[in-house]
Design a protein around this motif. Sequence first.
Motif, PDB file in Angstrom:
ATOM      1  N   VAL A  21      -3.064  -6.208  -1.088  1.00 47.33           N
ATOM      2  CA  VAL A  21      -3.185  -4.694  -1.315  1.00 47.33           C
ATOM      3  C   VAL A  21      -4.147  -4.035  -0.236  1.00 47.33           C
ATOM      4  O   VAL A  21      -5.207  -4.544  -0.170  1.00 47.33           O
ATOM      5  N   ARG A  52      -1.672   4.594   2.800  1.00 45.04           N
ATOM      6  CA  ARG A  52      -2.465   3.455   2.759  1.00 45.04           C
ATOM      7  C   ARG A  52      -3.372   3.440   1.527  1.00 45.04           C
ATOM      8  O   ARG A  52      -4.087   2.289   1.575  1.00 45.04           O
ATOM      9  N   GLY A  74       0.832  -1.244   0.025  1.00 40.99           N
ATOM     10  CA  GLY A  74       0.133  -0.054   0.117  1.00 40.99           C
ATOM     11  C   GLY A  74       0.950   1.338  -0.090  1.00 40.99           C
ATOM     12  O   GLY A  74       2.152   1.232   0.390  1.00 40.99           O
TER      13      GLY A  74
END
Length: 148
Positions: free
Chosen positions: A147, A116, A112
């Motif tokens: 992810v 994030r 990520g």
Amino acid sequence: MSSGGRGSGRTPEADTVNYIQKQAWEHSVGSLKEILKTARDYRVTLSLEVVNRYEHYLLNTAGEGLRMAEETESGFCKVLLDSFHMNIEEDDMGEAIRHAHMHDKIGGIHIGEANRRVPGTGKSHMDWEGFFGTLRDSLTWSGQGLVL
């Protein structure tokens, strides 16, 4: 002269922190060894997530995670690497991944942006070409990437 004495450059506070961290490390390894007996019986892999220093103080780099996993002396203990945390703590994310892989200790990878978000969607300085290039070119690892 004591280790915290005048002129030593060390303080009693630093010695206390080092002592507490050493105790926490030893306790963690000992507890993991017990837990990993059950993991072995059920053939379950336990992955230790390496996080940044702002979230925890024990496992902040891939090297520290690798060291703890190896000290458990179990093939069922691996590390979970996370690009968010690696971005803060690692000098070279690619080298950290290669090193953990070389020891067959990668249990998973979280991927990520520094904020994030999905890789490549943010205005970050993350070297995604290098990160994914390492995964593509250097590894024969067939675990999971997630992810987040």
